[in-house]
Design a protein around this motif. Structure first.
Motif, short mmCIF file in Angstrom:
data_model
loop_
_atom_site.label_atom_id
_atom_site.label_comp_id
_atom_site.label_asym_id
_atom_site.label_seq_id
_atom_site.Cartn_x
_atom_site.Cartn_y
_atom_site.Cartn_z
N VAL A 254 44.40 73.68 21.25
CA VAL A 254 45.67 73.95 20.36
C VAL A 254 45.68 73.21 19.01
O VAL A 254 46.18 73.32 18.03
N SER A 255 44.89 71.96 19.01
CA SER A 255 44.90 71.05 17.88
C SER A 255 43.77 71.43 16.99
O SER A 255 43.74 70.75 15.82
N GLN A 256 42.84 72.40 17.17
CA GLN A 256 41.91 72.51 16.31
C GLN A 256 42.51 73.16 14.94
O GLN A 256 43.40 73.64 14.82
N PRO A 257 41.88 72.74 13.74
CA PRO A 257 42.35 73.36 12.59
C PRO A 257 42.38 74.75 12.32
O PRO A 257 43.02 75.22 11.41
N ASN A 258 41.71 75.75 13.30
CA ASN A 258 41.79 77.09 13.06
C ASN A 258 42.40 77.87 14.19
O ASN A 258 42.25 79.01 14.18
N ALA A 259 43.14 76.93 14.83
CA ALA A 259 44.02 77.67 16.03
C ALA A 259 45.03 78.40 15.61
O ALA A 259 45.71 78.08 14.64
N GLY A 260 45.51 79.27 16.41
CA GLY A 260 46.67 80.12 15.97
C GLY A 260 47.97 79.40 16.00
O GLY A 260 47.90 78.14 16.40
N ASP A 261 48.95 79.52 15.38
CA ASP A 261 50.35 79.03 15.28
C ASP A 261 50.87 79.25 16.82
O ASP A 261 51.60 78.30 17.26
N LEU A 262 50.44 80.41 17.46
CA LEU A 262 50.87 80.54 19.01
C LEU A 262 49.50 80.70 19.77
O LEU A 262 48.73 81.59 19.30
N VAL A 263 49.57 79.91 20.57
CA VAL A 263 48.16 80.03 21.57
C VAL A 263 48.70 80.78 22.95
O VAL A 263 49.75 80.07 23.49
N LEU A 264 48.13 81.83 23.30
CA LEU A 264 48.92 82.37 24.65
C LEU A 264 47.66 82.56 25.54
O LEU A 264 46.70 83.01 25.16
N PHE A 265 48.13 82.14 26.81
CA PHE A 265 47.22 82.31 27.98
C PHE A 265 47.83 83.65 28.84
O PHE A 265 49.01 83.75 28.88
N GLY A 266 46.90 84.44 29.11
CA GLY A 266 47.07 85.33 30.16
C GLY A 266 48.11 84.83 31.43
O GLY A 266 47.46 83.80 31.89
N ALA A 267 49.04 85.71 31.91
CA ALA A 267 49.69 85.26 33.16
C ALA A 267 48.79 85.11 34.31
O ALA A 267 47.83 86.11 34.59
N TYR A 268 48.85 84.12 35.11
CA TYR A 268 47.69 84.10 36.29
C TYR A 268 48.84 83.73 37.64
O TYR A 268 49.47 82.96 37.71
N ASP A 269 48.23 84.53 38.54
CA ASP A 269 49.11 84.46 39.72
C ASP A 269 48.60 83.68 41.04
O ASP A 269 48.87 83.77 42.05
N GLY A 270 47.55 83.09 40.61
CA GLY A 270 46.70 82.38 41.91
C GLY A 270 45.52 83.07 41.96
O GLY A 270 44.41 82.69 42.78
N TYR A 271 45.27 84.32 41.61
CA TYR A 271 44.17 85.31 41.97
C TYR A 271 43.68 86.04 40.74
O TYR A 271 42.68 85.78 40.10
N ASP A 272 44.68 86.90 40.27
CA ASP A 272 44.48 87.66 39.14
C ASP A 272 44.95 87.03 37.61
O ASP A 272 46.15 86.62 37.88
N ILE A 273 44.16 86.97 36.66
CA ILE A 273 44.71 86.65 35.36
C ILE A 273 44.80 87.75 34.56
O ILE A 273 44.00 88.41 34.57
N VAL A 274 45.55 87.98 33.70
CA VAL A 274 45.85 89.01 32.66
C VAL A 274 45.02 88.87 31.59
O VAL A 274 44.75 87.82 31.02
#
Length: 324
Positions: A254-274
């Motif tokens: 997130v601190s990289q100079p070219n990272a987005g203003d919002l960084v999104l991770f797909g939802a993770y339920d412990g098995y599948d990730i979006v």
């Protein structure tokens, strides 16, 4: 050795197609080992390194009926285009030297090979291939994957790869902090909507005074240096991992100079990730087996007691054995 990666993305990490390709890789490693032993005049070490693992995934588009770019577009409040109005600019990122440069043909080849069975009539094999494509991707998505979307009216750019997405507010050249986002009604509203969306598990932003803010629907935390402080509710990284290497990786991303203003991770339920791409196997953020690469070395290199967290550690531990 890219075939397993492609097959795992599109059939699943433990699918028959992906595991069959692992046997091919195994045979290649065996061949290399046989050649090493055949050359007695020189000593070779065989070191096998993976760059990442793979987490089972569900396609965001399949689950929610639209791409992430389209979701953001709707959240920004723009009504559907009227008749004759030009559509939003959609751009597919096909760099000739990128991992995805030949993704469409590669996947089609893999699907064709997996779907066609000996002894079956060609028409039946083509019908099965057609049904497979329609149920999982749709032909347009598999040939022209949306890698980023530009909403020119709202000056927002959304780009994603697998289970990681970046949102840029392009009306300013400066990187925005959480405070900048909170002080703008339009940006704050998008932040709130994304946080509430079932396909988004984590929203990360920079803080004005330094550090990173991470938030899920159940809690918030601040990452500063090596310290993670939960400031509200549950630890938002609980589902993705709270080990020090994971925390540092999220902070550094997130601190990289070219990272987005919002960084999104797909939802993770412990098995599948979006996955924001049309994939059933994902890597690129955190959560599950994608975080676990492996390293196989000869015993005499004695790496078992070493602490390996990033590429610099690999270079230090492995290559230090061969300094002249």
């Amino acid at each position: 050795y890219m075939q397993y990666d492609e097959l795992a993305h599109h059939f699943g990490p433990s699918s028959r197609q992906a595991l069959k390709d692992l046997r091919r890789t195994d045979a290649r490693v065996k061949e290399i080992w046989r050649m090493i032993r055949a050359v007695s005049s020189r000593r070779y070490d065989l070191v096998i390194l993976s760059d990442h693992g793979m987490t089972p995934a569900v396609s965001y588009r399949v689950r929610f009926g639209e791409s992430l770019g389209t979701t953001v577009h709707h959240m920004l409040g723009r009504s559907p285009p009227r008749s004759g109005e030009p559509p939003l600019s959609m751009l597919a990122s096909f760099a000739e030297d990128s991992e995805y440069a030949d993704a469409g043909p590669q996947v089609l080849d893999a699907v064709s090979a997996a779907s066609a069975e000996p002894g079956r009539r060609p028409a039946r094999a083509l019908a099965r291939l057609r049904d497979w494509l329609r149920s999982r991707y749709g032909l347009r998505e598999i040939i022209f994957p949306e890698k980023y979307k530009v909403d020119s009216r709202h000056d927002v750019v959304v780009t994603y790869s697998s289970c990681l997405a970046l949102v840029y507010f392009a009306d300013t050249a400066e990187q925005l902090s959480l405070e900048d986002i909170a002080h703008d009604r339009r940006r704050a509203q998008l932040y709130t909507h994304l946080l509430a969306h079932a396909g988004i598990g984590l929203v990360a932003t920079r803080l004005e005074g330094g550090g990173v803010h991470v938030e899920s629907r159940t809690g918030r935390a601040i990452l500063v240096g090596e310290v993670m402080e939960v400031i509200s509710g549950e630890n938002p990284l609980d589902a993705y991992g709270t080990d020090a290497p994971v925390v540092r990786a999220v902070r550094d991303l997130v601190s990289q100079p070219n990272a987005g203003d919002l960084v999104l991770f797909g939802a993770y339920d412990g098995y599948d990730i979006v996955s924001f791409d049309d994939q059933v196997g994902a890597h690129g953020s955190a959560g599950g087996d994608q975080m676990y690469p492996f390293l196989i070395t000869p015993p005499e290199l004695e790496v078992g007691g070493e602490r390996l967290e990033d590429a610099r550690d690999i270079h230090r531990v492995i290559m230090s054995n061969y300094r002249v």
